[in-house]
Design an enzyme around this catalytic site. Structure first.
Site, PDB file in Angstrom:
ATOM      1  N   ASP A 119      12.193   6.565   4.934  1.00 37.65           N
ATOM      2  CA  ASP A 119      12.770   5.432   4.174  1.00 37.65           C
ATOM      3  C   ASP A 119      14.016   6.444   2.625  1.00 37.65           C
ATOM      4  O   ASP A 119      14.397   5.409   2.459  1.00 37.65           O
ATOM      5  CB  ASP A 119      11.598   5.573   2.624  1.00 37.65           C
ATOM      6  CG  ASP A 119      11.657   4.439   1.891  1.00 37.65           C
ATOM      7  OD1 ASP A 119      12.129   3.527   2.173  1.00 37.65           O
ATOM      8  OD2 ASP A 119      11.044   4.326   0.635  1.00 37.65           O
TER       9      ASP A 119
ATOM     10  N   HIS B 277       8.021   8.651   4.226  1.00 40.24           N
ATOM     11  CA  HIS B 277       9.007   8.808   2.858  1.00 40.24           C
ATOM     12  C   HIS B 277       9.834   9.734   3.498  1.00 40.24           C
ATOM     13  O   HIS B 277      10.961   8.904   2.654  1.00 40.24           O
ATOM     14  CB  HIS B 277       8.177   9.516   2.078  1.00 40.24           C
ATOM     15  CG  HIS B 277       8.541   9.817   0.903  1.00 40.24           C
ATOM     16  ND1 HIS B 277       8.165   8.748   0.081  1.00 40.24           N
ATOM     17  CD2 HIS B 277       8.706  10.826  -0.346  1.00 40.24           C
ATOM     18  CE1 HIS B 277       8.950   9.135  -1.450  1.00 40.24           C
ATOM     19  NE2 HIS B 277       9.256  10.646  -0.789  1.00 40.24           N
TER      20      HIS B 277
END
Length: 106
Positions: A81, A78
Site C-alpha cells: 500500500d 501495508h
C-alpha cells in the site's frame, strides 16, 4: 523481528521517503522553484527505486518455489500500500510540476 519482516519494513521506509520527498517537491512549486522541485523529485525516484528493488526480491523469493517464500500478512499488504501510493504521489506531482511550469510559460 524476522529477516523478512525487516526487509518489508525497509520497503515501507523507502516508499515513505519517496512520498515525503515528492510532497517536498510540490512545496517548491508553490514558490516557483521548478528546478529545485525537479531535483527533489529525482531524489524521490531514487528512494522509489530502492523500494522497487526490495519488492522485486520479495516477488522473486515467492516465485522461486523454495522454502524462503515470504508470508503474505498484514505487514506485507501495508508495505505494498505504501509503495503504490508513493508511486502515485510521485507521478501525480511530477505532472503537476509540468502543468504549473507550462502555465507560467517556462
Amino acid at each position: 523481528m524476522t529477516e523478512t519482516e525487516q526487509i518489508i519494513v525497509g520497503l515501507i521506509s523507502s516508499a515513505g521517503q519517496s512520498k515525503s520527498l515528492a510532497f517536498e517537491a510540490l512545496k517548491k512549486v508553490k514558490t516557483g522553484e521548478y528546478d529545485e522541485a525537479r531535483k527533489i523529485l529525482e531524489q524521490a525516484k531514487e528512494a522509489d527505486l530502492q523500494a522497487h528493488t526490495v519488492q522485486t526480491k520479495l516477488i522473486q523469493a515467492e516465485m522461486s518455489g523454495s522454502g524462503n517464500k515470504p508470508e503474505v500478512g498484514l505487514l506485507m499488504v501495508h508495505a505494498q500500500d505504501h509503495y503504490m501510493t508513493s508511486q502515485l504521489a510521485r507521478d501525480l506531482i511530477e505532472e503537476l510540476i509540468n502543468v504549473f511550469e507550462a502555465k507560467e510559460g517556462k
